[in-house]
Design a protein around this motif. Structure first.
Motif, PDB file in Angstrom:
ATOM      1  N   TYR A 120      40.100 -44.229 -15.129  1.00  0.00           N
ATOM      2  CA  TYR A 120      41.093 -43.240 -15.032  1.00  0.00           C
ATOM      3  C   TYR A 120      40.512 -41.703 -15.541  1.00  0.00           C
ATOM      4  O   TYR A 120      39.689 -41.442 -16.335  1.00  0.00           O
ATOM      5  N   GLY A 121      40.816 -40.761 -14.595  1.00  0.00           N
ATOM      6  CA  GLY A 121      40.521 -39.260 -14.861  1.00  0.00           C
ATOM      7  C   GLY A 121      38.965 -39.130 -14.566  1.00  0.00           C
ATOM      8  O   GLY A 121      38.475 -38.023 -15.283  1.00  0.00           O
ATOM      9  N   SER A 122      38.296 -39.788 -13.998  1.00  0.00           N
ATOM     10  CA  SER A 122      36.968 -39.636 -13.594  1.00  0.00           C
ATOM     11  C   SER A 122      36.661 -38.415 -12.712  1.00  0.00           C
ATOM     12  O   SER A 122      37.657 -38.180 -11.942  1.00  0.00           O
ATOM     13  N   LYS A 123      35.430 -38.096 -12.500  1.00  0.00           N
ATOM     14  CA  LYS A 123      34.906 -37.083 -11.675  1.00  0.00           C
ATOM     15  C   LYS A 123      34.112 -37.948 -10.503  1.00  0.00           C
ATOM     16  O   LYS A 123      33.464 -37.124  -9.631  1.00  0.00           O
ATOM     17  N   LEU A 124      34.466 -39.173 -10.352  1.00  0.00           N
ATOM     18  CA  LEU A 124      33.881 -40.057  -9.227  1.00  0.00           C
ATOM     19  C   LEU A 124      34.047 -39.179  -7.817  1.00  0.00           C
ATOM     20  O   LEU A 124      35.077 -38.939  -7.518  1.00  0.00           O
ATOM     21  N   LYS A 125      33.047 -39.479  -6.870  1.00  0.00           N
ATOM     22  CA  LYS A 125      33.047 -38.965  -5.451  1.00  0.00           C
ATOM     23  C   LYS A 125      32.886 -39.835  -4.465  1.00  0.00           C
ATOM     24  O   LYS A 125      33.502 -39.879  -3.504  1.00  0.00           O
ATOM     25  N   ARG A 126      32.351 -41.035  -5.091  1.00  0.00           N
ATOM     26  CA  ARG A 126      32.380 -42.257  -4.170  1.00  0.00           C
ATOM     27  C   ARG A 126      31.968 -43.724  -5.254  1.00  0.00           C
ATOM     28  O   ARG A 126      31.545 -43.315  -6.288  1.00  0.00           O
ATOM     29  N   ILE A 127      32.243 -44.767  -4.661  1.00  0.00           N
ATOM     30  CA  ILE A 127      31.746 -46.042  -5.092  1.00  0.00           C
ATOM     31  C   ILE A 127      30.947 -46.809  -4.426  1.00  0.00           C
ATOM     32  O   ILE A 127      31.224 -46.781  -3.268  1.00  0.00           O
ATOM     33  N   PRO A 128      29.886 -47.417  -4.838  1.00  0.00           N
ATOM     34  CA  PRO A 128      28.974 -47.982  -4.062  1.00  0.00           C
ATOM     35  C   PRO A 128      29.526 -49.435  -3.486  1.00  0.00           C
ATOM     36  O   PRO A 128      30.399 -50.044  -4.016  1.00  0.00           O
ATOM     37  N   PRO A 129      28.882 -49.762  -2.309  1.00  0.00           N
ATOM     38  CA  PRO A 129      29.513 -51.218  -2.056  1.00  0.00           C
ATOM     39  C   PRO A 129      29.337 -52.349  -2.558  1.00  0.00           C
ATOM     40  O   PRO A 129      29.854 -53.250  -2.557  1.00  0.00           O
ATOM     41  N   GLU A 130      28.385 -52.144  -3.728  1.00  0.00           N
ATOM     42  CA  GLU A 130      28.159 -53.322  -4.504  1.00  0.00           C
ATOM     43  C   GLU A 130      29.370 -53.708  -5.322  1.00  0.00           C
ATOM     44  O   GLU A 130      29.373 -54.806  -5.945  1.00  0.00           O
ATOM     45  N   ILE A 131      30.572 -52.825  -5.491  1.00  0.00           N
ATOM     46  CA  ILE A 131      31.756 -53.215  -6.337  1.00  0.00           C
ATOM     47  C   ILE A 131      32.195 -54.724  -5.668  1.00  0.00           C
ATOM     48  O   ILE A 131      32.948 -55.127  -6.181  1.00  0.00           O
TER      49      ILE A 131
END
Length: 291
Positions: free
Chosen positions: A103-114
């Motif tokens: 919640y409320g992160s500054k994430l721009k992307r998530i890796p495929p490893e999720i």
């Protein structure tokens, strides 16, 4: 003779006008953004920063302990948390995590490893406004039944239909020199990968997903896109015809005397989309994708 309005009527009129102006400004900003689609950003994270090192330690600790909740804001504190723009590939080791709280992160992307977090049930990235797309591998989390996402900022979402970035030349890059196919998991070089967009329901939200496909067979095996979204896999760009956004659907519904349009699963919109879009471009894509 002109009727004199009382104070209450004047206040309602002023408030109504103000709300209309705010809504108009918001729509204009969306339209301005949608005309100029920014390319996907790579190398978003400084991997020598204290924030990144602390996050990697936290992931390793969770993997060793078998914890069920991933909540880096509480573990790192707000200052370090604000310096996180992606997640480490080691999240693949979080086999017991059922709740991911970003919640409320500054994430721009998530890796495929999720996609390796197979126990994941709850996925919360709400108010992470820089997160506009997700890896297709998220669909491997078969237990994921609930999500919370700020859908207004997502590419292709029905509220505003933001344009998808153009994927010509496979612009999305990862840390390694090779990449795994999102479908069969075969590891290949970038020249053998075709990157595509598809909109699918994950958890409780329809998400724009990036697919790394290594073959025509893998592309053809992809599921059908969610109704009321682009009804084919595609490479993005402003030329991709999308269904009407929600405001346009409201306008069309009012013209037809309906109460309210359906959004995520309206069968008529699928037919309209099929009429709007060109025939499937799969064959053409595979002929020209190396150009």
């Amino acid at each position: 003779m002109r009727r004199v309005r009382n104070r209450a009527e004047v206040e309602v009129h002023i408030r109504s006008n103000a709300e209309e102006q705010i809504e108009l400004c918001f729509k204009l900003n969306i339209m301005k953004f949608n005309r100029h689609v920014s390319p996907i950003e790579n190398d978003v994270q400084d991997r020598s920063s204290d924030a990144w090192k602390a996050l990697c330690r936290y992931v390793d600790e969770l993997a060793d302990s078998g914890a069920v909740e991933f909540s880096p804001r509480e573990a790192l504190g707000p200052e370090l948390y604000a310096g996180i723009f992606t997640l480490p590939e080691s999240i693949a080791n979080l086999k017991n995590v059922t709740k991911l709280n970003l919640y409320g992160s500054k994430l721009k992307r998530i890796p495929p490893e999720i996609g390796e977090m197979t126990a994941l049930i709850y996925f919360d990235v709400y108010t992470s406004y820089s997160l506009q797309w997700f890896p297709y591998e998220l669909t491997r989390c078969k237990n994921l039944t609930k999500s919370r996402v700020s859908t207004r900022v997502l590419y292709g979402n029905y509220k505003h239909r933001l344009n998808f970035p153009w994927l010509k030349g496979n612009p999305v890059r990862y840390q390694r020199e090779t990449v795994k196919c999102s479908v069969c998991e075969r590891e290949v070089i970038y020249d053998e990968i075709l990157q595509l967009w598809i909109s699918l329901k994950v958890g409780t939200d329809v998400l724009p997903l990036l697919v790394n496909s290594c073959s025509k067979q893998c592309t053809q095996s992809l599921p059908s896109p969610h109704s009321n979204y682009v009804q084919q896999v595609h490479r993005g760009g402003t030329s991709i015809a999308q269904p009407p956004d929600y405001n346009e659907m409201l306008r069309l519904a009012s013209l037809q005397g309906q109460k309210e349009p359906e959004t995520e699963s309206h069968a008529d919109n699928v037919e309209k989309q099929s009429a709007m879009c060109k025939p499937s471009l799969l064959e053409v894509i595979w002929k020209i994708w190396k150009k």
